[in-house]
Design a protein around this motif. Structure first.
Motif, short mmCIF file in Angstrom:
data_model
loop_
_atom_site.label_atom_id
_atom_site.label_comp_id
_atom_site.label_asym_id
_atom_site.label_seq_id
_atom_site.Cartn_x
_atom_site.Cartn_y
_atom_site.Cartn_z
N ARG A 107 0.85 -1.18 0.00
CA ARG A 107 0.00 0.00 0.00
C ARG A 107 0.89 1.24 0.00
NH1 ARG A 107 -4.36 -1.20 4.72
NH2 ARG A 107 -2.70 -0.19 5.91
N THR A 108 0.61 2.16 -0.89
CA THR A 108 1.47 3.34 -1.02
C THR A 108 1.55 4.13 0.28
OG1 THR A 108 -0.42 4.55 -1.94
CG2 THR A 108 1.10 3.59 -3.50
N ASN A 109 0.46 4.21 1.03
CA ASN A 109 0.46 5.02 2.25
C ASN A 109 1.32 4.42 3.36
OD1 ASN A 109 -1.20 6.89 1.06
ND2 ASN A 109 -3.07 6.15 2.02
N ASP A 110 1.68 3.15 3.23
CA ASP A 110 2.46 2.48 4.27
C ASP A 110 3.97 2.52 4.00
OD1 ASP A 110 -0.04 -0.11 4.52
OD2 ASP A 110 0.18 1.75 5.68
N ILE A 111 4.35 3.00 2.84
CA ILE A 111 5.76 2.96 2.45
C ILE A 111 6.59 3.96 3.23
CG2 ILE A 111 7.39 3.25 0.55
CD1 ILE A 111 5.61 0.71 0.44
N ASP A 112 7.71 3.47 3.75
CA ASP A 112 8.62 4.33 4.50
C ASP A 112 9.65 5.00 3.60
OD1 ASP A 112 8.25 1.74 6.76
OD2 ASP A 112 7.74 3.79 7.30
N TYR A 113 10.11 4.29 2.58
CA TYR A 113 11.14 4.83 1.70
C TYR A 113 10.84 4.46 0.26
CZ TYR A 113 13.68 5.27 6.08
OH TYR A 113 14.04 5.59 7.36
N TRP A 114 11.11 5.41 -0.65
CA TRP A 114 10.93 5.21 -2.09
C TRP A 114 12.25 5.41 -2.81
CZ3 TRP A 114 6.38 3.55 -4.04
CH2 TRP A 114 5.21 3.79 -3.33
N GLY A 115 12.42 4.66 -3.90
CA GLY A 115 13.50 4.95 -4.82
C GLY A 115 13.10 6.07 -5.76
N GLN A 116 14.00 6.44 -6.65
CA GLN A 116 13.75 7.56 -7.55
C GLN A 116 12.97 7.15 -8.79
OE1 GLN A 116 16.50 5.84 -7.57
NE2 GLN A 116 17.06 5.56 -9.72
N GLY A 117 12.86 5.87 -9.04
CA GLY A 117 12.10 5.36 -10.17
C GLY A 117 12.97 5.08 -11.39
N THR A 118 12.54 4.11 -12.17
CA THR A 118 13.21 3.79 -13.42
C THR A 118 12.14 3.56 -14.49
OG1 THR A 118 14.86 2.33 -14.47
CG2 THR A 118 13.35 1.29 -12.92
N GLN A 119 12.37 4.10 -15.67
CA GLN A 119 11.38 4.04 -16.73
C GLN A 119 11.44 2.70 -17.45
OE1 GLN A 119 9.03 6.49 -17.86
NE2 GLN A 119 8.28 4.76 -19.09
N VAL A 120 10.29 2.09 -17.63
CA VAL A 120 10.14 0.89 -18.45
C VAL A 120 9.17 1.22 -19.58
CG1 VAL A 120 9.27 -1.47 -18.53
CG2 VAL A 120 10.66 -0.71 -16.59
N THR A 121 9.62 1.04 -20.81
CA THR A 121 8.78 1.31 -21.97
C THR A 121 8.72 0.06 -22.83
OG1 THR A 121 9.44 3.64 -21.96
CG2 THR A 121 8.42 2.78 -23.97
N VAL A 122 7.50 -0.40 -23.09
CA VAL A 122 7.29 -1.59 -23.90
C VAL A 122 6.61 -1.18 -25.20
CG1 VAL A 122 6.31 -3.91 -23.98
CG2 VAL A 122 7.02 -2.92 -21.78
N SER A 123 7.28 -1.42 -26.30
CA SER A 123 6.73 -1.03 -27.60
C SER A 123 5.95 -2.19 -28.22
CB SER A 123 7.86 -0.60 -28.55
OG SER A 123 8.72 -1.69 -28.79
N SER A 124 4.93 -1.84 -28.98
CA SER A 124 4.08 -2.87 -29.59
C SER A 124 4.59 -3.27 -30.96
CB SER A 124 2.65 -2.36 -29.70
OG SER A 124 2.62 -1.16 -30.43
#
Length: 124
Positions: A107-124
Protein backbone atom coordinates in the motif's frame (compact mmCIF):
# COMPACT_ATOMS: atom_id res chain seq x y z
CA UNK A 1 17.47 5.87 6.98
CA UNK A 2 17.32 3.69 3.88
CA UNK A 3 18.25 4.84 0.40
CA UNK A 4 16.99 2.90 -2.60
CA UNK A 5 18.49 3.03 -6.08
CA UNK A 6 16.76 1.29 -8.98
CA UNK A 7 18.37 0.15 -12.20
CA UNK A 8 17.54 -2.02 -15.19
CA UNK A 9 14.76 -0.10 -16.86
CA UNK A 10 14.71 0.60 -20.57
CA UNK A 11 12.95 0.10 -23.87
CA UNK A 12 11.87 -3.40 -24.89
CA UNK A 13 9.54 -4.88 -27.48
CA UNK A 14 6.33 -6.58 -26.48
CA UNK A 15 7.02 -10.15 -25.40
CA UNK A 16 10.48 -9.28 -24.19
CA UNK A 17 12.00 -9.32 -20.72
CA UNK A 18 13.68 -6.93 -18.31
CA UNK A 19 15.15 -7.35 -14.87
CA UNK A 20 14.94 -4.47 -12.44
CA UNK A 21 17.27 -4.22 -9.47
CA UNK A 22 16.99 -2.09 -6.36
CA UNK A 23 20.06 -1.62 -4.20
CA UNK A 24 19.45 -0.49 -0.63
CA UNK A 25 21.82 1.28 1.71
CA UNK A 26 21.96 0.64 5.43
CA UNK A 27 22.29 -2.40 7.63
CA UNK A 28 18.57 -2.90 8.29
CA UNK A 29 17.51 -4.02 4.80
CA UNK A 30 16.58 -7.48 6.02
CA UNK A 31 13.99 -6.02 8.41
CA UNK A 32 11.97 -4.34 5.63
CA UNK A 33 9.34 -5.78 3.39
CA UNK A 34 10.13 -4.61 -0.14
CA UNK A 35 7.89 -3.83 -3.04
CA UNK A 36 7.76 -2.64 -6.61
CA UNK A 37 5.17 -0.09 -7.65
CA UNK A 38 4.51 1.50 -11.01
CA UNK A 39 2.95 4.69 -12.23
CA UNK A 40 1.87 5.41 -15.78
CA UNK A 41 1.19 8.97 -16.97
CA UNK A 42 -2.10 10.26 -15.58
CA UNK A 43 -2.61 7.22 -13.37
CA UNK A 44 -2.11 6.42 -9.72
CA UNK A 45 0.91 4.61 -8.36
CA UNK A 46 -0.04 0.97 -7.87
CA UNK A 47 1.63 -2.02 -6.25
CA UNK A 48 3.01 -4.56 -8.69
CA UNK A 49 4.78 -7.05 -6.44
CA UNK A 50 5.99 -7.32 -2.87
CA UNK A 51 8.13 -9.63 -0.77
CA UNK A 52 8.33 -10.07 2.98
CA UNK A 53 11.46 -9.27 4.97
CA UNK A 54 12.55 -12.91 5.04
CA UNK A 55 11.54 -13.52 1.44
CA UNK A 56 9.08 -16.21 2.37
CA UNK A 57 5.90 -14.41 1.33
CA UNK A 58 5.28 -12.76 -2.02
CA UNK A 59 2.41 -10.79 -3.49
CA UNK A 60 1.58 -10.00 -7.11
CA UNK A 61 -1.00 -7.79 -8.71
CA UNK A 62 -3.40 -9.79 -10.87
CA UNK A 63 -2.16 -8.00 -13.98
CA UNK A 64 1.37 -9.40 -13.61
CA UNK A 65 0.80 -12.85 -12.07
CA UNK A 66 2.63 -15.52 -14.00
CA UNK A 67 4.81 -12.96 -15.81
CA UNK A 68 6.71 -11.11 -13.06
CA UNK A 69 8.82 -12.55 -10.25
CA UNK A 70 10.05 -10.65 -7.22
CA UNK A 71 13.05 -11.87 -5.23
CA UNK A 72 15.56 -10.52 -2.76
CA UNK A 73 19.12 -11.16 -1.65
CA UNK A 74 19.51 -9.90 1.91
CA UNK A 75 23.26 -10.50 1.81
CA UNK A 76 23.51 -8.04 -1.09
CA UNK A 77 20.83 -5.63 0.16
CA UNK A 78 19.09 -5.97 -3.19
CA UNK A 79 15.59 -6.72 -4.42
CA UNK A 80 14.83 -7.76 -7.98
CA UNK A 81 11.87 -7.78 -10.32
CA UNK A 82 12.11 -10.16 -13.26
CA UNK A 83 9.59 -9.13 -15.89
CA UNK A 84 8.78 -11.54 -18.71
CA UNK A 85 6.24 -11.47 -21.53
CA UNK A 86 6.07 -7.71 -21.27
CA UNK A 87 3.08 -5.89 -22.71
CA UNK A 88 2.66 -2.26 -23.82
CA UNK A 89 0.38 -1.73 -20.81
CA UNK A 90 3.35 -2.47 -18.54
CA UNK A 91 4.87 0.83 -19.65
CA UNK A 92 5.38 3.01 -16.56
CA UNK A 93 7.91 4.37 -14.12
CA UNK A 94 8.75 1.59 -11.71
CA UNK A 95 9.55 2.43 -8.11
CA UNK A 96 11.24 0.37 -5.45
CA UNK A 97 9.76 0.71 -1.96
CA UNK A 98 10.58 -0.30 1.60
CA UNK A 99 8.00 -0.87 4.34
CA UNK A 100 8.86 -1.50 7.99
CA UNK A 101 5.24 -2.10 8.94
CA UNK A 102 3.03 -5.19 8.87
CA UNK A 103 1.38 -4.75 5.51
CA UNK A 104 4.24 -5.92 3.40
CA UNK A 105 4.91 -3.02 1.03
CA UNK A 106 1.58 -3.37 -0.76
CA UNK A 107 0.00 0.00 0.00
CA UNK A 108 1.47 3.34 -1.02
CA UNK A 109 0.46 5.02 2.25
CA UNK A 110 2.46 2.48 4.27
CA UNK A 111 5.76 2.96 2.45
CA UNK A 112 8.62 4.33 4.50
CA UNK A 113 11.14 4.83 1.70
CA UNK A 114 10.93 5.21 -2.09
CA UNK A 115 13.50 4.95 -4.82
CA UNK A 116 13.75 7.56 -7.55
CA UNK A 117 12.10 5.36 -10.17
CA UNK A 118 13.21 3.79 -13.42
CA UNK A 119 11.38 4.04 -16.73
CA UNK A 120 10.14 0.89 -18.45
CA UNK A 121 8.78 1.31 -21.97
CA UNK A 122 7.29 -1.59 -23.90
CA UNK A 123 6.73 -1.03 -27.60
CA UNK A 124 4.08 -2.87 -29.59
Amino acid sequence: QVQLVESGGGLVQAGGSLRLSCAASGRTFSSYAMGWFRQAPGKERDAVAAISASGGITYYADSVKGRFTISRDNAKNTVYLQMNSLKPEDTAVYYCAADKGPYGARRTNDIDYWGQGTQVTVSS
